[in-house]
Design a protein around this motif. Structure first.
Motif, short mmCIF file in Angstrom:
data_model
loop_
_atom_site.label_atom_id
_atom_site.label_comp_id
_atom_site.label_asym_id
_atom_site.label_seq_id
_atom_site.Cartn_x
_atom_site.Cartn_y
_atom_site.Cartn_z
N LYS A 1 -32.92 38.57 64.37
CA LYS A 1 -33.82 39.00 65.43
C LYS A 1 -33.36 38.47 66.78
N VAL A 2 -33.53 39.30 67.81
CA VAL A 2 -33.30 38.92 69.19
C VAL A 2 -34.55 39.27 69.98
N TYR A 3 -35.11 38.28 70.64
CA TYR A 3 -36.26 38.52 71.52
C TYR A 3 -35.78 38.37 72.95
N GLN A 4 -36.00 39.40 73.76
CA GLN A 4 -35.47 39.41 75.13
C GLN A 4 -36.61 39.62 76.12
N VAL A 5 -36.56 38.85 77.21
CA VAL A 5 -37.49 39.01 78.32
C VAL A 5 -36.72 39.55 79.51
N GLY A 6 -37.20 40.66 80.08
CA GLY A 6 -36.49 41.31 81.17
C GLY A 6 -35.58 42.41 80.67
N ASP A 7 -35.05 43.20 81.60
CA ASP A 7 -34.28 44.38 81.24
C ASP A 7 -32.78 44.14 81.14
N ARG A 8 -32.30 42.99 81.60
CA ARG A 8 -30.87 42.72 81.51
C ARG A 8 -30.48 42.48 80.05
N PRO A 9 -29.47 43.19 79.53
CA PRO A 9 -29.08 43.04 78.11
C PRO A 9 -28.24 41.79 77.88
N LEU A 10 -28.88 40.64 77.95
CA LEU A 10 -28.16 39.36 77.95
C LEU A 10 -27.33 39.15 76.69
N TRP A 11 -27.94 39.38 75.52
CA TRP A 11 -27.21 39.11 74.28
C TRP A 11 -26.02 40.04 74.15
N ASP A 12 -26.17 41.29 74.54
CA ASP A 12 -25.04 42.23 74.49
C ASP A 12 -23.92 41.77 75.42
N GLU A 13 -24.26 41.26 76.58
CA GLU A 13 -23.24 40.76 77.51
C GLU A 13 -22.49 39.58 76.91
N VAL A 14 -23.22 38.69 76.26
CA VAL A 14 -22.58 37.53 75.62
C VAL A 14 -21.61 37.98 74.53
N LEU A 15 -22.05 38.93 73.69
CA LEU A 15 -21.18 39.41 72.61
C LEU A 15 -19.94 40.10 73.17
N GLU A 16 -20.12 40.91 74.21
CA GLU A 16 -18.97 41.60 74.80
C GLU A 16 -17.96 40.60 75.33
N ALA A 17 -18.44 39.54 75.99
CA ALA A 17 -17.53 38.52 76.52
C ALA A 17 -16.85 37.76 75.39
N TYR A 18 -17.60 37.42 74.35
CA TYR A 18 -17.02 36.68 73.23
C TYR A 18 -15.91 37.48 72.57
N PHE A 19 -16.16 38.75 72.28
CA PHE A 19 -15.13 39.54 71.59
C PHE A 19 -13.98 39.91 72.51
N ARG A 20 -14.20 39.89 73.80
CA ARG A 20 -13.06 40.04 74.71
C ARG A 20 -12.15 38.82 74.58
N TRP A 21 -12.77 37.62 74.52
CA TRP A 21 -11.97 36.40 74.30
C TRP A 21 -11.21 36.48 72.97
N VAL A 22 -11.86 36.98 71.93
CA VAL A 22 -11.19 37.15 70.64
C VAL A 22 -10.00 38.10 70.78
N SER A 23 -10.18 39.20 71.50
CA SER A 23 -9.10 40.19 71.65
C SER A 23 -7.90 39.64 72.41
N TRP A 24 -8.12 38.58 73.21
CA TRP A 24 -7.02 37.96 73.93
C TRP A 24 -6.27 36.94 73.08
N GLY A 25 -6.64 36.80 71.81
CA GLY A 25 -5.96 35.85 70.94
C GLY A 25 -6.64 34.50 70.86
N ARG A 26 -7.92 34.42 71.21
CA ARG A 26 -8.69 33.18 71.15
C ARG A 26 -8.03 32.03 71.93
N PRO A 27 -7.68 32.23 73.20
CA PRO A 27 -7.01 31.17 73.96
C PRO A 27 -7.89 29.93 74.11
N ASN A 28 -7.25 28.77 74.02
CA ASN A 28 -8.01 27.52 74.10
C ASN A 28 -8.22 27.12 75.56
#
Length: 389
Positions: A325-352
Protein backbone atom coordinates in the motif's frame (compact mmCIF):
# COMPACT_ATOMS: atom_id res chain seq x y z
CA UNK A 1 41.55 11.04 26.49
CA UNK A 2 43.55 8.01 25.30
CA UNK A 3 40.31 6.09 24.71
CA UNK A 4 38.92 8.98 22.68
CA UNK A 5 42.05 9.13 20.53
CA UNK A 6 41.92 5.36 20.06
CA UNK A 7 38.32 5.67 18.85
CA UNK A 8 39.54 7.83 15.97
CA UNK A 9 41.75 5.03 14.59
CA UNK A 10 42.28 2.63 12.92
CA UNK A 11 38.89 2.99 11.21
CA UNK A 12 39.81 6.53 10.18
CA UNK A 13 43.23 7.55 8.90
CA UNK A 14 43.43 10.67 11.06
CA UNK A 15 46.60 12.73 10.78
CA UNK A 16 48.78 13.07 13.87
CA UNK A 17 48.36 16.85 13.85
CA UNK A 18 44.59 16.41 14.28
CA UNK A 19 45.09 13.94 17.12
CA UNK A 20 47.49 16.37 18.82
CA UNK A 21 44.92 19.14 18.56
CA UNK A 22 42.27 16.91 20.17
CA UNK A 23 44.68 16.13 23.00
CA UNK A 24 45.53 19.82 23.43
CA UNK A 25 41.91 21.03 23.53
CA UNK A 26 40.07 18.92 26.14
CA UNK A 27 36.50 18.21 25.09
CA UNK A 28 35.10 18.41 28.61
CA UNK A 29 35.64 22.17 28.64
CA UNK A 30 32.93 22.48 25.96
CA UNK A 31 30.28 20.08 27.27
CA UNK A 32 27.57 21.53 29.54
CA UNK A 33 26.87 20.01 32.97
CA UNK A 34 23.69 18.45 31.57
CA UNK A 35 23.57 16.95 28.06
CA UNK A 36 21.35 14.59 26.12
CA UNK A 37 22.58 11.34 24.56
CA UNK A 38 20.66 9.79 21.65
CA UNK A 39 22.07 6.26 21.15
CA UNK A 40 19.92 5.39 18.13
CA UNK A 41 16.38 4.63 17.03
CA UNK A 42 16.27 1.37 19.02
CA UNK A 43 17.47 2.99 22.27
CA UNK A 44 15.99 5.60 24.55
CA UNK A 45 17.63 9.01 24.81
CA UNK A 46 19.02 9.78 28.26
CA UNK A 47 20.54 12.70 30.14
CA UNK A 48 24.06 12.90 31.49
CA UNK A 49 24.52 15.06 34.56
CA UNK A 50 27.97 16.00 35.77
CA UNK A 51 26.81 16.74 39.33
CA UNK A 52 24.39 13.83 39.81
CA UNK A 53 26.44 11.15 38.03
CA UNK A 54 29.96 12.39 37.29
CA UNK A 55 31.26 8.94 36.28
CA UNK A 56 28.77 8.59 33.41
CA UNK A 57 29.25 12.22 32.37
CA UNK A 58 33.03 11.89 32.07
CA UNK A 59 32.75 8.47 30.44
CA UNK A 60 30.44 9.83 27.72
CA UNK A 61 32.42 13.04 27.16
CA UNK A 62 35.57 11.04 26.39
CA UNK A 63 33.87 8.46 24.21
CA UNK A 64 33.02 8.72 20.52
CA UNK A 65 29.55 10.04 21.30
CA UNK A 66 27.62 13.12 20.19
CA UNK A 67 26.09 15.18 23.01
CA UNK A 68 22.93 17.16 22.26
CA UNK A 69 23.01 20.57 23.94
CA UNK A 70 19.82 22.22 22.66
CA UNK A 71 16.25 21.24 21.71
CA UNK A 72 13.91 23.19 19.43
CA UNK A 73 16.23 26.23 19.20
CA UNK A 74 16.29 26.50 22.99
CA UNK A 75 12.53 26.63 23.52
CA UNK A 76 12.32 23.17 25.16
CA UNK A 77 14.46 22.03 28.13
CA UNK A 78 16.82 19.10 27.51
CA UNK A 79 15.13 17.06 30.25
CA UNK A 80 11.99 16.79 28.13
CA UNK A 81 13.93 14.92 25.39
CA UNK A 82 11.19 15.41 22.80
CA UNK A 83 13.38 15.34 19.70
CA UNK A 84 13.96 18.49 17.73
CA UNK A 85 17.73 18.48 18.25
CA UNK A 86 19.15 21.86 17.20
CA UNK A 87 22.68 22.06 18.64
CA UNK A 88 25.24 19.57 19.86
CA UNK A 89 28.85 18.61 20.38
CA UNK A 90 29.34 16.36 17.38
CA UNK A 91 30.71 12.82 17.47
CA UNK A 92 34.49 13.24 17.86
CA UNK A 93 35.37 10.78 15.07
CA UNK A 94 33.22 12.81 12.66
CA UNK A 95 34.83 16.06 13.84
CA UNK A 96 38.26 14.50 13.27
CA UNK A 97 37.23 13.21 9.82
CA UNK A 98 36.08 16.65 8.65
CA UNK A 99 39.18 18.37 10.04
CA UNK A 100 41.33 15.73 8.37
CA UNK A 101 39.68 16.50 5.02
CA UNK A 102 39.98 20.23 5.66
CA UNK A 103 43.76 19.77 6.18
CA UNK A 104 44.42 23.28 7.56
CA UNK A 105 47.97 24.62 7.79
CA UNK A 106 49.39 27.11 10.31
CA UNK A 107 48.75 30.72 9.32
CA UNK A 108 45.80 29.99 7.05
CA UNK A 109 42.55 31.94 7.39
CA UNK A 110 39.63 29.71 8.31
CA UNK A 111 35.92 30.52 8.22
CA UNK A 112 33.78 28.27 10.41
CA UNK A 113 30.03 28.08 9.84
CA UNK A 114 28.33 27.14 13.13
CA UNK A 115 30.27 27.74 16.36
CA UNK A 116 28.14 25.33 18.39
CA UNK A 117 29.82 24.53 21.71
CA UNK A 118 33.06 26.12 20.49
CA UNK A 119 35.14 22.94 20.54
CA UNK A 120 35.91 22.89 16.82
CA UNK A 121 36.68 26.63 16.88
CA UNK A 122 39.27 25.99 19.57
CA UNK A 123 40.63 23.00 17.64
CA UNK A 124 41.00 25.16 14.54
CA UNK A 125 42.83 27.83 16.55
CA UNK A 126 45.27 25.18 17.72
CA UNK A 127 45.78 24.02 14.13
CA UNK A 128 46.21 27.36 12.34
CA UNK A 129 47.03 29.95 14.99
CA UNK A 130 45.74 32.24 17.72
CA UNK A 131 46.23 35.58 15.94
CA UNK A 132 42.88 36.08 14.26
CA UNK A 133 43.20 33.31 11.70
CA UNK A 134 39.88 31.67 12.70
CA UNK A 135 36.49 33.35 12.24
CA UNK A 136 33.45 31.45 13.50
CA UNK A 137 29.79 32.40 12.89
CA UNK A 138 26.84 31.28 15.01
CA UNK A 139 23.20 32.20 14.33
CA UNK A 140 21.81 31.42 17.80
CA UNK A 141 22.56 34.10 20.41
CA UNK A 142 22.35 31.81 23.44
CA UNK A 143 24.55 29.18 21.78
CA UNK A 144 27.04 31.86 20.71
CA UNK A 145 27.26 33.32 24.23
CA UNK A 146 27.90 29.94 25.83
CA UNK A 147 30.47 29.08 23.14
CA UNK A 148 32.28 32.36 23.80
CA UNK A 149 32.49 31.47 27.51
CA UNK A 150 33.76 27.97 26.73
CA UNK A 151 36.35 29.24 24.27
CA UNK A 152 37.62 31.93 26.62
CA UNK A 153 37.97 29.42 29.46
CA UNK A 154 40.00 27.18 27.15
CA UNK A 155 42.30 30.07 26.22
CA UNK A 156 41.51 30.11 22.49
CA UNK A 157 41.04 33.37 20.56
CA UNK A 158 38.94 33.03 17.38
CA UNK A 159 36.92 35.92 15.95
CA UNK A 160 33.35 35.15 17.01
CA UNK A 161 30.48 36.52 14.92
CA UNK A 162 26.74 36.41 15.66
CA UNK A 163 24.97 36.12 12.33
CA UNK A 164 23.73 34.02 9.43
CA UNK A 165 26.47 31.65 8.34
CA UNK A 166 24.91 31.29 4.88
CA UNK A 167 26.20 34.82 4.17
CA UNK A 168 29.74 34.03 5.22
CA UNK A 169 31.76 36.90 6.63
CA UNK A 170 33.39 39.07 3.94
CA UNK A 171 35.08 41.29 6.53
CA UNK A 172 37.93 38.79 6.99
CA UNK A 173 38.05 37.30 3.49
CA UNK A 174 39.72 35.82 1.55
CA UNK A 175 39.72 32.47 3.32
CA UNK A 176 41.94 29.44 2.77
CA UNK A 177 39.55 27.01 4.43
CA UNK A 178 35.81 26.89 5.21
CA UNK A 179 34.72 24.44 7.90
CA UNK A 180 30.95 23.83 8.13
CA UNK A 181 29.30 22.22 11.16
CA UNK A 182 25.65 22.15 10.03
CA UNK A 183 23.80 20.22 7.34
CA UNK A 184 23.66 21.94 3.94
CA UNK A 185 21.25 21.11 1.12
CA UNK A 186 22.28 24.01 -1.14
CA UNK A 187 25.86 25.33 -0.92
CA UNK A 188 25.80 29.15 -0.52
CA UNK A 189 27.85 30.73 -3.29
CA UNK A 190 28.96 33.43 -0.82
CA UNK A 191 31.40 30.90 0.64
CA UNK A 192 33.09 30.40 -2.72
CA UNK A 193 33.18 34.16 -3.36
CA UNK A 194 34.96 34.73 -0.06
CA UNK A 195 37.67 32.12 -0.74
CA UNK A 196 40.96 32.46 -2.57
CA UNK A 197 41.72 30.03 -5.45
CA UNK A 198 42.84 26.68 -4.07
CA UNK A 199 40.82 27.06 -0.88
CA UNK A 200 39.12 23.97 0.56
CA UNK A 201 35.53 23.85 1.81
CA UNK A 202 34.39 20.83 3.84
CA UNK A 203 30.72 20.52 4.70
CA UNK A 204 28.00 18.01 5.62
CA UNK A 205 25.94 17.75 2.42
CA UNK A 206 22.49 16.78 3.68
CA UNK A 207 19.87 16.06 0.99
CA UNK A 208 18.15 13.93 3.66
CA UNK A 209 17.11 11.01 1.47
CA UNK A 210 18.36 8.09 3.60
CA UNK A 211 22.06 9.02 3.39
CA UNK A 212 23.86 12.28 4.11
CA UNK A 213 27.37 12.97 2.93
CA UNK A 214 30.62 14.78 3.57
CA UNK A 215 31.45 17.05 0.63
CA UNK A 216 34.98 18.36 0.02
CA UNK A 217 35.16 21.22 -2.47
CA UNK A 218 38.19 23.01 -3.95
CA UNK A 219 37.77 26.58 -5.19
CA UNK A 220 39.01 27.14 -8.76
CA UNK A 221 40.45 30.39 -10.20
CA UNK A 222 37.33 30.87 -12.36
CA UNK A 223 35.12 31.34 -9.28
CA UNK A 224 33.60 27.85 -9.23
CA UNK A 225 34.19 25.02 -6.77
CA UNK A 226 34.38 21.31 -7.50
CA UNK A 227 34.63 18.23 -5.33
CA UNK A 228 33.58 14.74 -4.27
CA UNK A 229 31.81 12.92 -1.42
CA UNK A 230 34.60 11.14 0.49
CA UNK A 231 32.47 9.86 3.39
CA UNK A 232 29.10 9.94 5.12
CA UNK A 233 27.95 12.19 7.98
CA UNK A 234 24.69 13.56 9.36
CA UNK A 235 24.50 16.97 11.01
CA UNK A 236 21.67 19.20 12.21
CA UNK A 237 20.47 21.36 9.34
CA UNK A 238 21.35 25.00 8.82
CA UNK A 239 18.27 26.87 10.04
CA UNK A 240 17.57 28.57 6.72
CA UNK A 241 17.64 25.19 4.93
CA UNK A 242 15.45 23.09 7.21
CA UNK A 243 12.59 21.10 5.73
CA UNK A 244 8.98 21.93 6.53
CA UNK A 245 7.03 19.43 8.62
CA UNK A 246 4.46 17.36 6.63
CA UNK A 247 0.82 18.07 7.43
CA UNK A 248 -2.32 15.94 7.32
CA UNK A 249 -4.45 16.09 4.19
CA UNK A 250 -6.60 19.20 4.10
CA UNK A 251 -9.50 17.38 2.46
CA UNK A 252 -10.59 14.12 0.77
CA UNK A 253 -9.34 15.34 -2.61
CA UNK A 254 -5.76 15.27 -1.27
CA UNK A 255 -5.92 11.64 -0.10
CA UNK A 256 -4.74 9.00 -2.57
CA UNK A 257 -4.68 5.25 -1.85
CA UNK A 258 -2.31 3.49 -4.27
CA UNK A 259 -0.24 0.30 -4.48
CA UNK A 260 3.28 -0.61 -5.52
CA UNK A 261 4.92 -3.90 -6.45
CA UNK A 262 8.32 -2.61 -5.33
CA UNK A 263 9.24 -3.55 -1.77
CA UNK A 264 9.81 -0.21 0.05
CA UNK A 265 12.83 -1.78 1.76
CA UNK A 266 14.52 -1.98 -1.65
CA UNK A 267 14.62 1.82 -1.68
CA UNK A 268 15.20 2.30 2.03
CA UNK A 269 18.22 -0.04 2.13
CA UNK A 270 19.73 0.99 -1.21
CA UNK A 271 23.41 2.05 -1.27
CA UNK A 272 24.43 5.65 -0.77
CA UNK A 273 24.97 6.09 -4.52
CA UNK A 274 21.28 5.41 -5.09
CA UNK A 275 20.32 7.83 -2.32
CA UNK A 276 22.40 10.55 -3.95
CA UNK A 277 20.73 10.02 -7.34
CA UNK A 278 17.22 9.87 -5.88
CA UNK A 279 17.72 13.02 -3.81
CA UNK A 280 19.21 14.85 -6.80
CA UNK A 281 16.47 13.87 -9.24
CA UNK A 282 13.53 14.32 -6.88
CA UNK A 283 14.62 16.75 -4.16
CA UNK A 284 12.68 14.69 -1.61
CA UNK A 285 13.31 13.82 2.03
CA UNK A 286 12.76 10.35 3.45
CA UNK A 287 12.44 8.52 6.76
CA UNK A 288 11.60 4.96 7.84
CA UNK A 289 10.03 3.00 10.67
CA UNK A 290 9.83 -0.74 11.34
CA UNK A 291 7.50 -0.67 14.33
CA UNK A 292 4.53 -3.10 14.20
CA UNK A 293 0.95 -1.81 14.39
CA UNK A 294 -2.47 -3.29 15.13
CA UNK A 295 -2.27 -5.26 11.86
CA UNK A 296 1.08 -6.83 12.74
CA UNK A 297 4.59 -6.56 11.34
CA UNK A 298 5.17 -3.55 9.10
CA UNK A 299 7.89 -1.42 7.54
CA UNK A 300 7.09 2.13 6.47
CA UNK A 301 9.00 4.50 4.26
CA UNK A 302 7.93 8.13 4.12
CA UNK A 303 8.94 10.52 1.34
CA UNK A 304 8.11 14.21 1.45
CA UNK A 305 8.67 17.49 -0.34
CA UNK A 306 10.91 19.56 1.98
CA UNK A 307 9.29 22.79 0.76
CA UNK A 308 5.62 21.73 0.71
CA UNK A 309 4.00 20.43 3.92
CA UNK A 310 1.01 19.18 1.90
CA UNK A 311 3.00 16.82 -0.34
CA UNK A 312 4.11 13.49 1.12
CA UNK A 313 3.60 9.75 0.82
CA UNK A 314 4.17 6.56 2.80
CA UNK A 315 4.78 3.10 1.34
CA UNK A 316 4.04 0.17 3.67
CA UNK A 317 5.60 -3.30 3.48
CA UNK A 318 3.94 -6.26 5.18
CA UNK A 319 5.13 -9.88 5.09
CA UNK A 320 3.56 -11.96 2.35
CA UNK A 321 2.06 -9.01 0.48
CA UNK A 322 2.17 -9.18 -3.33
CA UNK A 323 1.49 -5.48 -3.61
CA UNK A 324 2.26 -2.88 -0.98
CA UNK A 325 0.00 0.00 0.00
CA UNK A 326 1.00 3.59 -0.72
CA UNK A 327 -0.86 6.46 0.91
CA UNK A 328 -0.21 9.82 -0.73
CA UNK A 329 -1.18 13.35 0.28
CA UNK A 330 -1.25 15.88 -2.55
CA UNK A 331 -1.18 15.42 -6.31
CA UNK A 332 2.57 15.08 -6.85
CA UNK A 333 3.36 11.40 -7.63
CA UNK A 334 6.17 11.18 -5.09
CA UNK A 335 6.56 7.40 -4.90
CA UNK A 336 6.60 7.10 -8.70
CA UNK A 337 9.32 9.76 -8.87
CA UNK A 338 11.41 7.88 -6.32
CA UNK A 339 11.07 4.60 -8.23
CA UNK A 340 11.94 6.25 -11.55
CA UNK A 341 15.09 7.76 -10.03
CA UNK A 342 16.08 4.50 -8.35
CA UNK A 343 15.76 2.43 -11.53
CA UNK A 344 17.62 5.07 -13.49
CA UNK A 345 20.49 4.58 -11.04
CA UNK A 346 20.19 0.81 -11.59
CA UNK A 347 20.32 1.31 -15.38
CA UNK A 348 23.59 3.21 -14.99
CA UNK A 349 25.21 0.14 -13.42
CA UNK A 350 24.53 0.96 -9.75
CA UNK A 351 27.43 3.46 -9.39
CA UNK A 352 28.70 3.90 -5.85
CA UNK A 353 29.02 7.16 -3.92
CA UNK A 354 32.69 7.65 -4.74
CA UNK A 355 31.91 8.11 -8.45
CA UNK A 356 29.77 11.21 -7.89
CA UNK A 357 30.83 14.81 -7.52
CA UNK A 358 29.49 18.36 -7.30
CA UNK A 359 30.25 21.63 -9.05
CA UNK A 360 29.11 24.92 -7.50
CA UNK A 361 28.82 28.02 -9.71
CA UNK A 362 27.11 31.42 -9.33
CA UNK A 363 24.07 29.80 -11.01
CA UNK A 364 23.78 26.96 -8.49
CA UNK A 365 25.08 23.43 -7.97
CA UNK A 366 25.26 20.36 -10.18
CA UNK A 367 25.69 16.71 -9.20
CA UNK A 368 27.60 14.65 -11.75
CA UNK A 369 28.78 11.08 -12.33
CA UNK A 370 32.46 10.37 -13.07
CA UNK A 371 33.16 13.76 -14.71
CA UNK A 372 31.62 17.25 -14.52
CA UNK A 373 30.16 16.99 -18.02
CA UNK A 374 27.98 13.98 -17.07
CA UNK A 375 25.39 15.93 -15.09
CA UNK A 376 22.80 14.03 -13.06
CA UNK A 377 20.84 17.09 -11.97
CA UNK A 378 20.99 20.61 -10.59
CA UNK A 379 18.94 23.04 -8.58
CA UNK A 380 17.86 24.79 -11.79
CA UNK A 381 16.47 21.71 -13.56
CA UNK A 382 16.93 17.97 -13.83
CA UNK A 383 18.51 16.22 -16.78
CA UNK A 384 16.45 13.65 -18.70
CA UNK A 385 19.52 11.49 -19.06
CA UNK A 386 23.23 11.64 -18.39
CA UNK A 387 25.24 13.22 -21.17
CA UNK A 388 26.98 10.41 -23.08
CA UNK A 389 25.57 7.81 -20.68
Amino acid sequence: MDRLIDDLSPSLDIMDVIKKAIRAVPRHQFIPPVGLITPGKDSTAYLINRDADPHTWWDVVYSDTAVVTQLHDGTVPLREATGGYTSSSSQPSTVADLLNLLDPDPGQRVLEIGTGTGWTSALLCHLVGEHGEVTSIEVDRAVAEQAANNIAAAGARPNLILGDGALGYPGRAPYDRVHVTCGIRTVPYAWIQQCRPGAVIVLPYSPNFNSNFVLRLVVLPNGTAIGHFPSLASYMMMRSQRSVEPCAARGPEEKHHLTTQVDPRTIAYAPAGADLVISTLTGLDSSTSDEPDEDGEAFRMWVSDPNDPNSWAVAIWRPGAVEHKVYQVGDRPLWDEVLEAYFRWVSWGRPNRERFGMTVTPEGQEIWLDSPDRIVGSHAGLQDELVNA
